[in-house]
Design an enzyme around this catalytic site. Structure first.
Site, PDB file in Angstrom:
ATOM      1  N   ARG A   6      -0.738 -17.286  -8.000  1.00  0.00           N
ATOM      2  CA  ARG A   6      -1.949 -16.197  -8.053  1.00  0.00           C
ATOM      3  C   ARG A   6      -1.844 -14.956  -8.541  1.00  0.00           C
ATOM      4  O   ARG A   6      -2.858 -14.239  -8.626  1.00  0.00           O
ATOM      5  CB  ARG A   6      -2.652 -16.272  -6.533  1.00  0.00           C
ATOM      6  CG  ARG A   6      -3.171 -17.758  -6.585  1.00  0.00           C
ATOM      7  CD  ARG A   6      -3.709 -17.802  -4.859  1.00  0.00           C
ATOM      8  NE  ARG A   6      -4.735 -17.255  -4.466  1.00  0.00           N
ATOM      9  CZ  ARG A   6      -6.070 -17.679  -4.438  1.00  0.00           C
ATOM     10  NH1 ARG A   6      -6.110 -18.865  -4.836  1.00  0.00           N
ATOM     11  NH2 ARG A   6      -6.997 -16.752  -4.137  1.00  0.00           N
ATOM     12  N   HIS A  63       3.628 -16.312  -4.827  1.00  0.00           N
ATOM     13  CA  HIS A  63       1.787 -16.210  -4.383  1.00  0.00           C
ATOM     14  C   HIS A  63       1.220 -17.099  -4.731  1.00  0.00           C
ATOM     15  O   HIS A  63      -0.096 -17.182  -5.078  1.00  0.00           O
ATOM     16  CB  HIS A  63       1.286 -14.747  -4.908  1.00  0.00           C
ATOM     17  CG  HIS A  63       0.675 -13.804  -3.972  1.00  0.00           C
ATOM     18  ND1 HIS A  63       1.021 -12.799  -3.432  1.00  0.00           N
ATOM     19  CD2 HIS A  63      -0.574 -14.275  -3.286  1.00  0.00           C
ATOM     20  CE1 HIS A  63       0.195 -12.328  -2.617  1.00  0.00           C
ATOM     21  NE2 HIS A  63      -0.650 -13.129  -2.394  1.00  0.00           N
ATOM     22  N   ARG A 105       0.810  -1.039  -0.033  1.00  0.00           N
ATOM     23  CA  ARG A 105       0.087  -0.129   0.059  1.00  0.00           C
ATOM     24  C   ARG A 105       0.971   1.344   0.090  1.00  0.00           C
ATOM     25  O   ARG A 105       2.140   1.130  -0.062  1.00  0.00           O
ATOM     26  CB  ARG A 105      -1.054  -0.006   1.270  1.00  0.00           C
ATOM     27  CG  ARG A 105      -1.864  -1.265   1.519  1.00  0.00           C
ATOM     28  CD  ARG A 105      -2.337  -1.373   2.869  1.00  0.00           C
ATOM     29  NE  ARG A 105      -3.323  -2.368   2.983  1.00  0.00           N
ATOM     30  CZ  ARG A 105      -4.584  -2.446   3.215  1.00  0.00           C
ATOM     31  NH1 ARG A 105      -5.171  -1.301   3.255  1.00  0.00           N
ATOM     32  NH2 ARG A 105      -5.260  -3.252   3.302  1.00  0.00           N
ATOM     33  N   GLY A 126       0.667 -22.911   2.802  1.00  0.00           N
ATOM     34  CA  GLY A 126      -0.579 -22.231   2.724  1.00  0.00           C
ATOM     35  C   GLY A 126      -1.918 -22.709   2.352  1.00  0.00           C
ATOM     36  O   GLY A 126      -2.604 -22.834   3.545  1.00  0.00           O
ATOM     37  N   ARG A 127      -2.255 -23.546   1.425  1.00  0.00           N
ATOM     38  CA  ARG A 127      -3.467 -23.771   1.110  1.00  0.00           C
ATOM     39  C   ARG A 127      -3.721 -25.117   2.305  1.00  0.00           C
ATOM     40  O   ARG A 127      -5.018 -25.029   2.449  1.00  0.00           O
ATOM     41  CB  ARG A 127      -3.547 -24.669  -0.356  1.00  0.00           C
ATOM     42  CG  ARG A 127      -3.430 -23.779  -1.256  1.00  0.00           C
ATOM     43  CD  ARG A 127      -3.334 -24.477  -2.948  1.00  0.00           C
ATOM     44  NE  ARG A 127      -3.707 -23.357  -3.779  1.00  0.00           N
ATOM     45  CZ  ARG A 127      -2.660 -22.702  -4.345  1.00  0.00           C
ATOM     46  NH1 ARG A 127      -1.356 -22.711  -4.030  1.00  0.00           N
ATOM     47  NH2 ARG A 127      -2.931 -21.567  -5.390  1.00  0.00           N
ATOM     48  N   SER A 179       8.705 -16.452  -3.689  1.00  0.00           N
ATOM     49  CA  SER A 179       7.450 -16.757  -3.727  1.00  0.00           C
ATOM     50  C   SER A 179       6.735 -16.222  -5.005  1.00  0.00           C
ATOM     51  O   SER A 179       7.042 -15.293  -5.453  1.00  0.00           O
ATOM     52  CB  SER A 179       6.590 -16.399  -2.309  1.00  0.00           C
ATOM     53  OG  SER A 179       5.335 -16.462  -2.711  1.00  0.00           O
TER      54      SER A 179
END
Lengths: 351, 351, 351, 351
Positions: free
Chosen positions: B253, B250, B165, B304-305, B248
């Protein structure tokens, strides 16, 4: 001959019924992703599959697929001779029954008692002119040693493999096997990772050089070290006095993501050919596969899953039919590649 | 132990019911073409899949499959020690929960509130002796920061990753994380491509060298740069003062058709080994996979998953069971490859 | 933006209904063996598939899959600019609608009239800021030239490709296209193998160097030679005065077992980069795929099958949405690979 | 032309009905694992599949798939001339019907009598301007020689291949074939592994150099040696006086795990090009496949499975339509690769 062949189909059909939900007794047994046996175990019984993702099981098959045979036909006529010398005994073929055990803990209902299973393998192999190996699992003990009992019943036509338990326990098993007249004894050193053993208070251990040496000294029988997947372990086993090694990843059931055994075999052969008996298992299904292993320098091959299916299907008769079918196909493959005897087989026949 | 293992199966069965139509909780999670999650998104939620054709997700898995482990057994007995030093804290394993967020926007009905999800990951990982990372998405704000709240509840046993951000906003998040006692903070720089953020008026930005430097200076905590897929970005992160990087994509994704993370890892390790902490994620499912990454030089792995599925299935208890299962399999794999501690793991164990 | 994205899903759902039994409008369109469109044609309409075994169609996809993109993120923030100069016109993107024709002869019932189809492609592309190409088939004539009519309606925002008919006929078509204000004209020389043309008394021919030269001289418009799959043909086209070539295997529909177009592209680029405009088609589905072709040196890409599906699904609005989606994903992919403009794209972004 | 093409589809639909459970008459015939014909035979009839795992059958196809064709279009217009000189006769194409026999023992009910099958192949091929080869199996005898009868009916337009029986028997068959006016005769030396023969008291033998020499001397007809899969056997056949060889693995039906025939072909061509006629079979389905073999140096190709399906579907008319379709596609493929005649075909057209 035709009736026997038809019978193997019948044996397998019977096994298919009994193994419903555990093994599909598919025409092709390759641990593929659409098979019942495939996939993450998450602590469930492995069934006929491999550990984890099943990659080690599949790698055995995939590595085998990469090898092709060279047809060579112009030459004098012969029927191939598959006779094999195993520690001084003449066997009908360089193919033996593997030391699978604990078949009923594969999942599903009891399809054959462990005692009957051991008898089927040892006596069925003997009837086919070869040898059945017997193994070890947490339900086995010095008091209840199904495998050795079967070997005794077969007048010693068998090999006893013990899990890497405490040294003293292994030695006791070896002594019992001696009494039973076994051809050889051994340890599957890859059993040190067995959860089944550990979780049933039958501790298993990694074995070092001195441990193997001690086991070799403990018996007059030849000692076999099973579970070799690196040149380092192969050399250590030989230097410690082992009479034979089995290049094996335990059918892909002890560590996920190993190479196929037939990928490791050539390195071991390069290092030790002629210095120790080199046997192999893992992913062998047919006489063609067996010929490939012999071409790469193994002296013989152990058959696991198909012997289990044959025993479940029709006991010792099933095992006999299975072994005879393997021998017949091996002989045919030898004819098509111009190998009259096992001595004629070399890497020349690979394309 | 057996009961725990059975429980992981139960956790996953429960997740399967809740994730109907979103994730099949398959035995093998590989983004394959027959999976629910696979294929062109055309603007729909990604679910558990990868972006576009899903190739980046699948490449993570395919690259992992190419690596084989070498069984090495002859040696002294040990039970493997998986303890891991993470910024001065001793964790039970080099395996942490990844900073996945926005689980409910994966598609389907709400299966777990974001607050409860964050608590499950952080507290479940803590109960297993390790650390849960927490992320950021458009529903998060400085006022509603589910991840940091969970880290605070776990007395700081967590890592907070913020989307790229505006600099000031990231710095405010870092300050909140400091207050919560976080072990470290970080930015997933690959979040600059997030549509979810952009379309909900939460702009995200590419970050240059000075931006990263400014973030590093803004906090006493170690700063982690996540989303590294090239040596250039890795070196830039290190030179800008980052304490760790995460190789990574991601989870496949953010950009279709990237290589697998484990293909990029060795190049990054060659350049930066010993100069910065190198962590990796993407396609890891089992302790075997984790061992491969450690063999290639990563110091730890994020999951993660499977952590999401475990949290959906049984909250923090599910996550704890999942992490403990991974640790157990890692320890077993270390035993079979002759690695007594993490320090013994090297590329020598790859075949 | 979100609503547009959802609309593309709707467009495709509509196309799926209309193309029942002809095209599955799968999430992944790859000519795989389980698709409706795959397999031996034995004289039946090709549908959306490739000729013969469909290998050329699949090779387009398989070759694309082998290329990976390198994520590069550390750097100044930007939103990617995809503007493209096409013969002096500034297009919104280096992506154009391909010259597919005869959609209704793909099999099944009439789903869109040829006239409406041509209007959809040309006007839909124009509305998205780019250009629709139009083709030729046996139902076309100088009297009934659907493509040129559509280009005229779009005030010339289009390219007319003519099948390799008699020279005089091609030249007449070129003249009509000039009158309509077309940006360029061309011949798809691989159309010489078209059965559809031959069997409907519209003979087609191989074209030699002088034929191409004559066509180039016949018009003031730039002439494009489409159907290049070898360096030899590419050089011949350039030497004969063509302004652009399209590396194309006609979507895998004119010869079975060709390589993928993206395998041929680098050789053509090596020989002719900077000397002629190099465009490519065949197997492109997403902005990611398009970025790969640009990285290999193509200046733009034609989209066939997805534009047909979009036109069938929702006419010109469908085509517009499709093209805009492609542009959006291309821009996002450029951001993730650190390419602010088309000029920043090079083979450096391939992994 | 269109009506003929439609008829091939009809022929195949009819065959599909008749071969229910034996062959799926799939659009793609590749022995893949989901096909009826695939997998371990365990003594059952092979059907249309390969022996054992079917790997040899599949390898034929897989090897073919690896070869790509180079489109080359810029050049003078022509329609390709496929005429082929076969032992002094001008055939319409370098494509002949293979010597498949015993179709009814493939499994299932009788779909066509052996006599009618032989007539279909020989007369259908003749009607298409080419030649049908005829084979031998255990139901054949000097008294009942279906193949030779058909060749006689076709005024000698045929080739008779005999299994490697006793020398005297082969010579008698050759004499009968001479009387019938055959173009050539031959032996499929890979038939020495035939169970069907052995188990029906029709012994078959490996043949040595002198055996082949004797067969060559026994007849005025050219003698063909079929079943060559190594350079050694090819050279032996040539040196023994054979007029032609067929590189063949018997459609993958005599030994599992051989390479594809088209992998072996280039080595044989390197050694013997110009010194003996080199023909090939195994896995050929389309005119494209045939062009690949010619590019690699074979002078012609035999078609097995598709000719059987055509004969089962519609007798000699079916075979004629099948052969004509192959010729048409070959001619088209030659046009797209710039080969006006067979002499223009070289390895230059492979990509």
């Amino acid at each position: 001959m035709t009736s026997e062949e038809l019978t193997l189909t019948e044996v397998r059909e019977e096994a298919k019924k009994k193994l419903l939900g555990v093994c599909g007794v598919y025409k092709i047994c390759d641990g593929d992703s659409i098979r019942i046996c495939q996939g993450q175990s998450y602590g469930r019984p492995l069934g006929f599959g491999g550990i984890g993702s099943g990659a080690s099981f599949r790698n055995n098959i995939l590595a085998m697929k990469k090898l092709n045979l060279k047809i060579k036909l112009v030459g004098d006529h012969f029927e191939a001779d598959t006779k094999y010398d195993f520690f001084g005994r003449e066997l009908s073929m360089p193919i033996m029954g593997a030391s699978v055990s604990g078949v009923n803990s594969f999942g599903g209902e009891e399809v054959i008692s462990e005692k009957e299973f051991c008898r089927s393998v040892v006596l069925g192999c003997k009837d086919a002119g070869t040898v059945g190996w017997r193994g070890d699992t947490y339900t086995y003990s010095l008091a209840e040693s199904y495998g050795i009992d079967a070997i005794a019943e077969a007048n010693g036509t068998g090999v006893k493999i013990v899990k890497p338990r405490e040294q003293e326990v292994i030695i006791e098993f070896f002594k019992k096997a001696e009494v039973a007249g076994s051809i050889a004894v051994g340890v599957d050193i890859d059993g040190c990772g067995s959860y089944a053993m550990a979780t049933h208070n039958k501790p298993v251990f990694k074995k070092n050089f001195d441990d193997i040496k001690e086991l070799v000294s403990s018996t007059k029988l030849p000692v076999i070290v099973k579970g070799i997947m690196s040149v380092g372990d192969a050399v250590a086993a030989k230097d410690a006095g082992a009479a034979a090694i089995v290049v094996s990843n335990h059918g892909g059931r002890v560590l996920d993501h190993t190479p196929g055994t037939i990928e490791v075999l050539p390195d071991v052969v390069d290092e030790l050919k002629g210095k120790i008996r080199i046997i192999v298992d893992g992913g062998f299904r047919t006489g063609y596969d067996i010929l490939k292993a012999l071409a790469l320098g193994a002296e013989s091959v152990l058959m696991g899953r198909d012997v289990v299916r044959a025993a479940v299907g029709a006991g010792k008769e099933g095992v006999k039919i299975q072994m005879e079918y393997l021998q017949k196909i091996l002989a045919q493959a030898m004819k098509m590649t111009n190998c009259a005897t096992l001595r004629d087989i070399s890497s020349e026949i690979l394309y």
